[in-house]
Write an enzyme that holds these catalytic residues in place. Structure first.
Site: not given
Length: 256
Positions: A147, A160, A164
């Site tokens: 991401s 998150y 990532k």
């Protein structure tokens, strides 16, 4: 991609699920390039919805239900792919979940664990189960979906962002460990994508990451097919000299 077999995790489709549609778009585009696609998803119904789209477009695909956080389920997924098509040429680790959109001190332990299990451990388990078959044949491609949050901090949350970032590191390590054995590991870093849940909606200031997205060089949200086309390129022999890198497809948002 003609006759190559591609296994895509998180490939299912549900029109009301935020984030859904990215994996489906990958599967449709890969099949359009001639690949045989194994569509894996936690929900068999969602996987079958993608297979329907692929077949409507004239492609070849099968659906498999799998939980990427469970090693036995992942092994069964790989076995199903081998039973269906005899080999796996490309693995696309696309399955993922979002963070809680809160600062670190507000993240519950269970939420942290859930994101790490799906977004990072899931990549590890799927790759671990698939690699032996690729190594036996002496070639293969592993594509890990990270991401824009894999290179910068973001509103999605610490769990998150951390997961990532980890995917990018794992991609480098797979390339380092197995590049000389015929395995090519690469990553892709999507930015903010207008997925199925936003279909037909007018993009307004209350959309996720609106300000960040509109201030980026592209000045707009990305479309699922733009990520899918990049995946097709990375999966193909045209990208044969790209090893270990995660290619950003993010409208330039992290350069601000």
């Amino acid at each position: 991609m003609t006759d190559k077999v591609v296994l895509v995790t998180g490939g299912g489709f549900s029109p009301d699920q935020v984030g859904s549609g990215l994996g489906m778009s990958m599967c449709v585009e890969l099949a359009a390039e001639g690949a045989k696609v194994v569509v894996s998803d936690l929900s068999l119904e969602r996987a079958e919805a993608t297979v329907t789209r692929v077949k409507e477009a004239g492609g070849d695909a099968v659906a498999v239900a799998a939980d990427v956080t469970d090693e036995d389920s992942v092994r069964a997924m790989v076995s199903a792919a081998l039973d269906a098509y005899g080999r796996i040429d490309v693995l696309v680790n696309n399955a993922g979940v979002f963070g809680a959109y809160v600062p670190l001190l507000e993240i519950e332990n269970g939420q942290w664990d859930r994101v790490m299990e799906v977004d990072l451990k899931g990549v590890f388990l799927a790759t671990k189960a698939t690699l032996p078959h690729m190594l036996e044949r002496g070639n293969g491609v592993v594509i890990n979906v990270s991401s824009a949050s894999g290179v910068v901090a973001s509103e999605v949350g610490a769990e998150y962002t951390t997961a990532k970032h980890g995917v990018i590191g794992l991609t480098k390590q797979i390339a380092y460990d197995y590049g000389h054995k015929g395995i090519r590991a690469v990553g892709i870093g999507p930015g903010v994508i207008k997925t199925a849940a936003f279909e037909g909606a007018e993009i307004t200031s209350d959309f996720p990451f609106y300000d960040l997205t509109m201030q980026a060089p592209a000045g707009r949200y990305g479309e699922p097919h733009e990520i899918a086309r990049a995946v097709c390129f990375l999966a193909s022999d045209d990208a044969s000299f790209i090893h270990g890198h995660t290619i950003p497809v993010d409208g330039g948002s992290p350069i601000r």
